[in-house]
Design a protein around this motif. Structure first.
Motif, PDB file in Angstrom:
ATOM      1  N   LEU A 224       0.779  -1.116  -0.062  1.00 40.72           N
ATOM      2  CA  LEU A 224      -0.092   0.089   0.040  1.00 40.72           C
ATOM      3  C   LEU A 224       0.741   1.190   0.102  1.00 40.72           C
ATOM      4  O   LEU A 224       2.155   1.047   0.301  1.00 40.72           O
ATOM      5  N   HIS A 225       0.410   2.372  -0.425  1.00 35.60           N
ATOM      6  CA  HIS A 225       1.081   3.591  -0.333  1.00 35.60           C
ATOM      7  C   HIS A 225       1.403   4.043   1.313  1.00 35.60           C
ATOM      8  O   HIS A 225       0.586   3.625   1.768  1.00 35.60           O
ATOM      9  N   ALA A 226       2.470   4.905   1.267  1.00 36.59           N
ATOM     10  CA  ALA A 226       2.616   5.587   2.465  1.00 36.59           C
ATOM     11  C   ALA A 226       1.358   6.313   3.132  1.00 36.59           C
ATOM     12  O   ALA A 226       0.702   6.951   2.580  1.00 36.59           O
ATOM     13  N   GLY A 227       1.132   5.902   4.378  1.00 37.33           N
ATOM     14  CA  GLY A 227       0.256   6.548   5.216  1.00 37.33           C
ATOM     15  C   GLY A 227      -1.277   5.749   4.966  1.00 37.33           C
ATOM     16  O   GLY A 227      -1.999   5.983   5.820  1.00 37.33           O
ATOM     17  N   GLU A 228      -1.346   4.951   4.265  1.00 43.00           N
ATOM     18  CA  GLU A 228      -2.541   4.103   3.973  1.00 43.00           C
ATOM     19  C   GLU A 228      -2.605   2.974   5.132  1.00 43.00           C
ATOM     20  O   GLU A 228      -1.692   2.552   5.594  1.00 43.00           O
ATOM     21  N   LYS A 229      -3.755   2.923   5.678  1.00 48.33           N
ATOM     22  CA  LYS A 229      -4.186   1.915   7.011  1.00 48.33           C
ATOM     23  C   LYS A 229      -3.958   0.529   6.267  1.00 48.33           C
ATOM     24  O   LYS A 229      -4.235   0.386   5.259  1.00 48.33           O
ATOM     25  N   PRO A 230      -3.459  -0.331   7.215  1.00 51.73           N
ATOM     26  CA  PRO A 230      -3.165  -1.986   6.881  1.00 51.73           C
ATOM     27  C   PRO A 230      -4.720  -2.285   6.507  1.00 51.73           C
ATOM     28  O   PRO A 230      -5.785  -1.873   6.811  1.00 51.73           O
ATOM     29  N   ALA A 231      -4.810  -3.256   5.605  1.00 53.83           N
ATOM     30  CA  ALA A 231      -5.871  -3.816   5.175  1.00 53.83           C
ATOM     31  C   ALA A 231      -6.402  -4.854   6.070  1.00 53.83           C
ATOM     32  O   ALA A 231      -7.616  -5.506   5.670  1.00 53.83           O
TER      33      ALA A 231
END
Length: 795
Positions: A224-231
């Motif tokens: 994921l991109h930086a800052g995106e929360k874990p899925a």
């Protein structure tokens, strides 16, 4: 590659992120891993190979019938009894789509873990996994998948990197996979620490055909991109039965609650607000009352064999009055994964290190990413003038490019040295490379009489590499997750180098028969940490065990009565001993090139029921649940570790990372005018960059022309530096290529530092994507504790 500055290479590289055609259930944003000038010279086959084995950005899309995020939750239950932790990790896979799936998930583990079991639960049925030779386990799994039977396979890529495959997850299914491991907790300076890693950082794949490339497919993982929360959600519980009164228990990395049950027992639970906190290591620390440390002899007596563990607390450190001069070579990672927060922490560490040197000491600084650069052609005396010049060199680094740590280490270890002066190497890095084993060999083969200390910088570093480098270099490993830790860790380092706690260690027995010791040779004790020795024993449990050595105050010894160890039911000792033996064999043969070592590791894995590089756990259902065995394979995307920018996946060219080496190196070893020249030139460079930006000329990335309004922080200068570093993110640079010079940007930020909105005063292509990326930022420099906004003019 040239280290000269460039005003065009950045955009050539950053624009290299391309959306490829969707294949299967996932579309990939693939970075081009080499700068444009390198790609032009590379053969197409090599370029393709490099790109295929690179980490990439996850893009949701493709077949709507396929659940692209099958891993829904991970939880860990930790039981610590005395000095041994037993951990149960549960992964929950659920198929919310309408097509059968195979899920692949790459995840981290503790560097000290002995993984001894796995189960798979489908509905009410619980299937116990079998330990098998790696190739056979994979064959069993693939056969079950083709036959339509659910199956799970656990493999080891590194001692701290594992892969889980789960086959034939039917629509509506929930499959739980539980793995179990044990590890030994060893205190340092009276503090015990349990570390639970949550994410594998993106590994630099290296250039195809070189020693920095291992060619392993697991490195090509989606992120994921930086800052995106874990899925996926995450939960953790730690139950501590210390056996002695607990003085303090804490967790500084996550919000937790702690409940005590008497003086010696406590339970720590993760706060519900941390359900998506699986983007950084969980570090739980505790101390026993009065600074006590558990030491002594533990015995296990079983039908198969008898095992013992000796933990001996060394004497207090004695610092000599007169210390001889020493040479220090500081090696600093400035690759793409260090961009932003990590490199700023490294700069703080370097400042603490260099300012702590004495004038009679010698030192040099090397920075590296795809290439390497030295501050000075030869080490210089640590005068105030030289220290300032070196720190100016360090401050000029921004981060970008690959992580060619191996070639940098070869160059550093080969630097000429002054006779009669001891040498110490100090490496700061996040360790995001794939060629761990090759690097250990480089250190062992080229270290000579020097030693090496490794500092891991970041929220989720590659601890296997950091600890392995220190082990190979006969030094110590440190991990720094916050800037404020740098001073204390630098102080510990100086103490370790100046005065070892114990040297010339020997273990002897009287009336107690022992064999198969691990380690076979006890290393010098540098930190205030117990000496650990595992082994096997035969005959009666009687006699004595004596540990002896030389301390700063002279000869030292400690004797233990074997008969006093009355509890002889410590079954985990067998697995811990085997784990130590396997580590010793694997450190020198990561990929099984030595057939004898490979056979022995396989034998130990099968005999002690342990996951190794050559043994795997496999669980296969007896029922055929998916007739025909047709399914789609999806790889679970991972979050980027907290504080790591998109540059860790996309990369930046070396021109961004390096200052001019010739200009920043001191012209004379101890010349104050040379320092003034460096500072004056640095200021001139900054003025030139600002002039270029204002006039619309090219520059190495976007520049902040004006900056105002950050009322939510106590350090506006530091916040500006953080934002400037984040503007170098390749994905953001790509979206801002059409930005008109002089555009005003307003970021609205909440009290925690999370950017809630981003607005530009001019429209341009890519503005929507840029706003989305900016709104994912969480600013670490936002320390005021209240909401506010930042106004920037960009050029």
């Amino acid at each position: 590659m040239s280290l000269r500055r460039s005003t065009t290479t950045l955009f050539a590289c950053c624009a290299g992120l391309a959306l490829l055609t969707q294949s299967g259930a996932q579309a990939r944003v693939r970075p081009k891993t080499a700068p444009a000038e390198e790609r032009a010279q590379a053969a197409p086959a090599d370029e393709s190979g490099d790109r295929t084995l690179s980490p990439y950005f996850f893009v949701k899309g493709g077949d709507s019938a396929v659940d692209q995020l099958p891993l829904k939750a991970t939880s860990a239950k930790v039981a610590i009894a005395g000095v041994i932790a037993d951990v149960k990790v549960t992964q929950v896979y659920r198929n919310a789509g309408s097509r059968a799936l195979e899920a692949i998930y790459v995840f981290p583990g503790s560097t000290r873990s002995a993984v001894y079991g796995m189960t798979m639960t489908i509905g009410e049925r619980v299937l116990k996994a079998q330990i098998k030779e790696r190739g056979q386990a994979r064959t069993d799994y693939e056969q079950a998948k083709a036959q339509g039977r659910s199956a799970s396979l656990l493999e080891q890529h590194r001692p701290n990197v594992f892969q889980m495959n789960v086959a034939n997850i039917l629509p509506g299914d929930e499959i739980k996979v539980e793995l179990s491991y044990t590890e030994l907790l060893v205190p340092t300076e009276g503090t015990y620490a349990f570390v639970y890693p949550t994410v594998v950082g993106p590994r630099y794949p290296g250039r195809a055909g070189t020693e920095s490339s291992t060619g392993e497919a697991w490195v090509a993982n989606p992120y994921l991109h930086a800052g995106e929360k874990p899925a996926t959600t995450f939960d953790l519980e730690v139950k501590l039965a210390a056996g002695m009164p607990i003085q303090r228990m804490s967790c500084d990395t996550h919000k937790t609650s702690i409940a005590f049950d008497g003086k010696a027992d406590a339970t720590l639970r993760l706060d519900p607000s941390e359900a998506q906190g699986g983007n950084r290591d969980v570090i739980v620390k505790y101390q026993l009352a009065g600074g006590a440390v558990q030491s002594g002899l533990l015995l296990d007596q079983s039908r198969e064999e008898n095992t013992f563990l000796l933990m001996a607390q060394p004497p207090k450190r004695v610092t000599p009055k007169d210390l001889p001069p020493r040479e220090y070579v500081f090696i600093m990672d400035v690759s793409g994964s260090q961009m932003g927060f990590p490199i700023e922490v490294s700069k703080v560490l370097m400042r603490e290190m260099i300012q702590g040197l004495r004038p009679q000491d010698l030192f040099n600084v090397m920075v590296f990413e795809g290439s390497s650069a030295l501050w000075s052609p030869a080490s210089q005396h640590a005068t105030p003038e030289n220290a300032q010049a070196a720190l100016a060199f360090v401050r000029s680094q921004n981060g970008g490019g690959g992580t060619e740590l191996g070639s940098a280490m070869r160059r550093a270890l080969g630097l000429p040295r002054m006779p009669g002066i001891s040498r110490t190497f100090v490496v700061s890095t996040d360790g995001y490379i794939s060629a761990d084993g090759q690097l250990f060999d480089i250190i062992r083969q080229n270290l000579g009489s020097a030693n090496l200390f490794a500092f891991g910088i970041g929220s989720s570093v590659n601890r296997h590499l950091i600890e392995g480098m220190a082990h190979a270099g006969q030094g110590e490993a440190f991990v720094i997750t916050k800037p404020e830790q740098a001073a204390a860790e630098a102080g510990k380092f100086r103490a370790y180098v100046s005065s070892p706690v114990l040297t010339n260690l020997k273990l002897s027995t009287n009336g107690f028969q022992i064999r198969d010791l691990e380690p076979t040779q006890l290393p010098d004790v540098l930190a205030d940490r117990p000496v650990i020795c595992l082994g096997k024993w035969t005959g009666e449990a009687k006699g004595t065990v004596t540990l002896s050595g030389i301390s700063g105050a002279g000869p030292w010894s400690q004797t233990f009565e074997v008969g006093q160890a009355r509890d002889r039911r410590h079954g985990a000792l067998r697995q811990l001993w085997a784990r130590q033996r396997i580590q010793m064999l694997s450190d020198h043969d990561q990929f099984g090139q030595n057939e004898g070592r490979k056979i022995e590791v396989t034998r130990l894995g099968l005999a002690y029921h342990l996951l190794t590089a050559h043994t795997s756990f496999v669980a296969v259902d007896t029922q055929v649940r998916n007739a025909g065995g047709q399914s789609r394979t999806v790889t679970q995307p991972l979050p980027l570790p907290e504080g790591v920018s998109d540059a860790a996946v996309g990369g930046l060219p070396p021109a961004v990372a390096y200052a001019s080496v010739a200009r920043l190196a001191p012209k004379k070893a101890e010349s104050a005018p040379a320092v003034m020249e460096v500072v004056a030139q640095d200021r001139a460079d900054r003025r030139e960059k600002e002039k270029n930006a204002q006039e619309g000329r090219g520059s190495a990335g976007l520049r902040i022309l004006s900056f105002s309004g950050p009322r939510g922080t106590a350090d506006p200068r530091g916040l500006r530096q953080e934002i400037q570093a984040r503007l170098m993110d390749p994905a953001l640079v790509s979206s801002l290529t059409g930005l008109p010079a002089g555009t005003r940007l307003v970021l609205k930020v909440d009290a925690s530092g999370q950017v809630r909105s981003a607005a530009f005063d001019r429209s341009f292509p890519g503005s929507s994507q840029a706003k989305a990326l900016l709104s994912a930022w969480k600013l670490r420099g936002w320390t005021g504790g209240r909401a506010g906004q930042v106004e920037l003019t960009l050029g």
